[in-house]
Write a protein that holds these residues in place. Structure first.
Motif, PDB file in Angstrom:
ATOM      1  N   GLY A  30      -0.988   1.694  10.683  1.00  0.00           N
ATOM      2  CA  GLY A  30      -0.095   2.473  11.525  1.00  0.00           C
ATOM      3  C   GLY A  30       1.161   2.963  10.835  1.00  0.00           C
ATOM      4  O   GLY A  30       1.897   3.756  11.408  1.00  0.00           O
ATOM      5  N   HIS A  31       1.453   2.526   9.596  1.00  0.00           N
ATOM      6  CA  HIS A  31       2.652   2.965   8.902  1.00  0.00           C
ATOM      7  C   HIS A  31       2.419   4.300   8.208  1.00  0.00           C
ATOM      8  O   HIS A  31       1.291   4.627   7.806  1.00  0.00           O
ATOM      9  N   ASN A  32       3.527   5.052   8.040  1.00  0.00           N
ATOM     10  CA  ASN A  32       3.455   6.398   7.492  1.00  0.00           C
ATOM     11  C   ASN A  32       4.155   6.461   6.133  1.00  0.00           C
ATOM     12  O   ASN A  32       5.179   5.799   5.909  1.00  0.00           O
ATOM     13  N   THR A  44      -0.859   8.690   7.705  1.00  0.00           N
ATOM     14  CA  THR A  44      -0.839   7.410   8.398  1.00  0.00           C
ATOM     15  C   THR A  44      -2.008   6.565   7.898  1.00  0.00           C
ATOM     16  O   THR A  44      -3.133   7.034   7.857  1.00  0.00           O
ATOM     17  N   ASN A  82      -0.766  13.703   8.684  1.00  0.00           N
ATOM     18  CA  ASN A  82      -0.405  13.533  10.093  1.00  0.00           C
ATOM     19  C   ASN A  82       0.408  14.770  10.482  1.00  0.00           C
ATOM     20  O   ASN A  82       1.609  14.869  10.209  1.00  0.00           O
ATOM     21  N   CYS A 118      10.385   8.124   4.239  1.00  0.00           N
ATOM     22  CA  CYS A 118       9.282   7.384   3.602  1.00  0.00           C
ATOM     23  C   CYS A 118       9.884   6.126   2.976  1.00  0.00           C
ATOM     24  O   CYS A 118      10.874   6.209   2.237  1.00  0.00           O
ATOM     25  N   CYS A 171      -0.574  -2.331   2.297  1.00  0.00           N
ATOM     26  CA  CYS A 171       0.513  -1.566   2.898  1.00  0.00           C
ATOM     27  C   CYS A 171       1.841  -2.067   2.328  1.00  0.00           C
ATOM     28  O   CYS A 171       2.124  -3.266   2.388  1.00  0.00           O
TER      29      CYS A 171
END
Length: 546
Positions: free
Chosen positions: A31-33, A27, A67, A15, A51
């Motif tokens: 698109g980032h986790n 997510t 996710n 992370c 983000c």
């Protein structure tokens, strides 16, 4: 799966906020986790929903869902990492933001501990002597930190392990024997506990401030929603009204055209009848003329003499001398049609004002008169709801708030935002002033009622002269004198409207007013005029229009 996981590196399961292997990964739309707790706490502490990686902005807070695929992969990676020798996970190259080993040459490995005695940070390999050699075991180790020199006293080259409350600074043991000998000195741990409590309090206060602002955001959003609803409702109502008016105009226009055409058709019909008669007579005359012409050319003397008597006179015809076709008169036709339309519009206008009055009455406020502002020529009721003029001047103490000459009085209540409405009974009076004024107006001597002077008022003079003091005055043509006047103010909109409550009619509206300070409801019952204007102004409970 194990073969695939071997192709993945540790960085892919970290992370970017906590720099650790994902826990409950989620997510977001870009698109980032991130770990669920990490991104939640990040957004809780920031007003904008952004983000942390790509800085994409989101207009609303995204809904977070675990996710499951990345969660399973992270769990397998964590399990695989735990099964490997500790050196494989701990002995890795230092990354940006991590403390490097001070002893390593070439590639710097990540430091595991920092020694407060040696003022050096060590990786796992170089830390081993501090764990095994008796002389080094006594050194104080801590989690790796940078700039260890900052933890040493510049004067005595000793560890800063105490805190001076007098000077609010960190000191070493030697400082307590010199510059801070008589000061209140405590261990860093003790002071930290107090500071943590203060920080906790500060954190709580900040969180409360955040929550208040979040509540305010929701409040503002709700206000916008209400505004949208009101705008949609007003547009729909306006469209309905204008559609009805358009239909009425078109209907009246069609009726006008049909009426004029009908008159024209009747005129044409009459003229056509006369023309047919005339053509018939012309046909008979033409026939007689031909017979006379033929007889006049005859060589038969007997026949001419025998028939001349019967053909000597013209055939009987109508006397057309006074016959006329008078074009129809259209005078007043258009005027009558417009008058009917005006009546329709007046009916629609009355309905609109009734609806408007019902809406503004929802902003009713309790208004009472302020004796600190009353003129010495006025008499106020004990409940502060009535005021009338007296022929005898009272002995009142003067103060900056009081009107000293004109028979005026303010309400106790002032307003610097929002909307408010109140009603005043004016029945039986032939002179009065009503409205609102700025707080800063001049209350001494004689003054002019006008918006430029801070007054937004309507007045009655001589029993039947109604005026809006708009600077210059605007004479008002009212069908009848109001017995109860409603006053509505929208501070932000800059609107002051006066209504005849019983007739549900608009008296006058000041628009585009500039309010920059407190405003007060303003009352003047007018002079007594030998008891001709003795009735009081009465602030009445709002009688909500049904």
């Amino acid at each position: 799966m194990s073969a695939a996981s071997c192709l993945l590196t540790e960085d892919q399961f970290l992370c970017s906020i906590c720099l650790d292997v994902f826990t409950d990964p989620v997510t977001i739309p870009c698109g980032h986790n991130f770990c669920q707790n990490c991104i939640t706490e990040h957004w809780d502490s920031n007003v904008q929903y952004q983000c942390p990686n790509c800085k994409d902005m989101f207009s609303t807070r995204p809904q977070l869902k675990i996710n499951t695929f990345i969660k399973e992969m992270s769990a397998q990676f964590r399990q695989s990492a735990q099964q490997k020798p500790s050196s494989s996970s701990e002995r890795r190259v230092s990354k940006p933001g991590e403390v490097p080993c001070d002893v390593c040459t070439g590639t710097k490995l990540k430091a595991l501990k920092s020694c407060l005695v040696c003022l050096t940070s060590y990786c796992e390999t170089h830390l081993e002597p501090h764990l095994t050699k008796s002389g080094l075991k006594r050194h104080q180790l801590m989690d790796p930190v940078e700039t260890l020199e900052d933890r040493m006293c510049e004067k005595h080259d000793k560890l800063l392990e105490l805190f001076c409350k007098n000077d609010q600074r960190c000191v070493c043991v030697m400082c307590t024997y010199t510059d801070h000998k008589t000061h209140d000195v405590v261990p860093l741990e003790e002071e930290c506990e107090g500071k943590k409590a203060e920080l906790g309090k500060t954190e709580t206060e900040i969180q409360q401030m955040i929550q208040k602002r979040q509540v305010k955001i929701e409040e503002l959003k709700h206000s916008v929603e209400l505004s949208d609803e009101n705008a949609d409702r007003e547009i729909a109502e306006g469209v309905g009204v204008f559609s009805a008016l358009k239909e009425s105009v078109e209907r009246r226009q069609a009726e006008l055209i049909n009426s004029i055409k009908e008159k024209q058709r009747e005129t044409e019909k009459q003229a056509e009848g006369f023309i047919r008669e005339l053509e018939q007579e012309i046909s008979e005359l033409e026939k007689r003329r031909a017979e006379v012409e033929q007889l006049s050319r005859s060589e038969d003397h007997l026949q001419l003499l025998q028939n001349s008597t019967s053909l000597n006179a013209a055939p009987p015809t109508k006397d057309w001398t006074e016959v006329r076709v008078h074009p129809p008169s259209y005078e007043g036709t258009v005027v009558r049609a417009v008058k009917q339309l005006e009546e329709t519009i007046s009916e629609q206008m009355k309905k609109l004002i009734e609806a408007e009055l019902k809406r503004v009455q929802q902003y009713e406020v309790d208004v009472t008169l302020d004796p600190d502002t009353e003129s010495p020529w006025l008499i106020l009721s004990d409940d502060g709801k009535q005021v009338l003029h007296s022929d005898v001047k009272k002995n009142l103490s003067d103060n900056p708030k009081r009107f000293d000459w004109c028979s005026n009085v303010f309400s106790k209540q002032s307003f610097s935002s929002g909307r408010f409405y109140y009603e005043v009974q004016v029945k039986g009076k032939n002179c009065w002033d009503l409205g609102v004024t700025r707080e800063s107006i001049n209350r001494k001597g004689v003054f002019t009622l006008a918006p430029q002077k801070g007054y937004w008022t309507t007045v009655l003079r001589n029993g039947n002269e109604y005026k809006a003091c708009a600077g210059p005055d605007v004479r008002l043509s009212l069908k009848s004198g109001p017995e109860k006047v409603g006053v509505f103010v929208d501070y932000e909109e800059g609107l002051v409207s006066f209504y005849d409550v019983d007739a549900a009619a608009l008296i006058y509206s000041f628009t585009g007013c500039s309010f920059t300070e407190k405003i007060y409801p303003y009352f003047s019952p007018g002079l007594n005029y030998d008891s001709k204007n003795s009735a009081p102004l009465i602030i009445s409970p709002v009688s909500h229009t049904e």
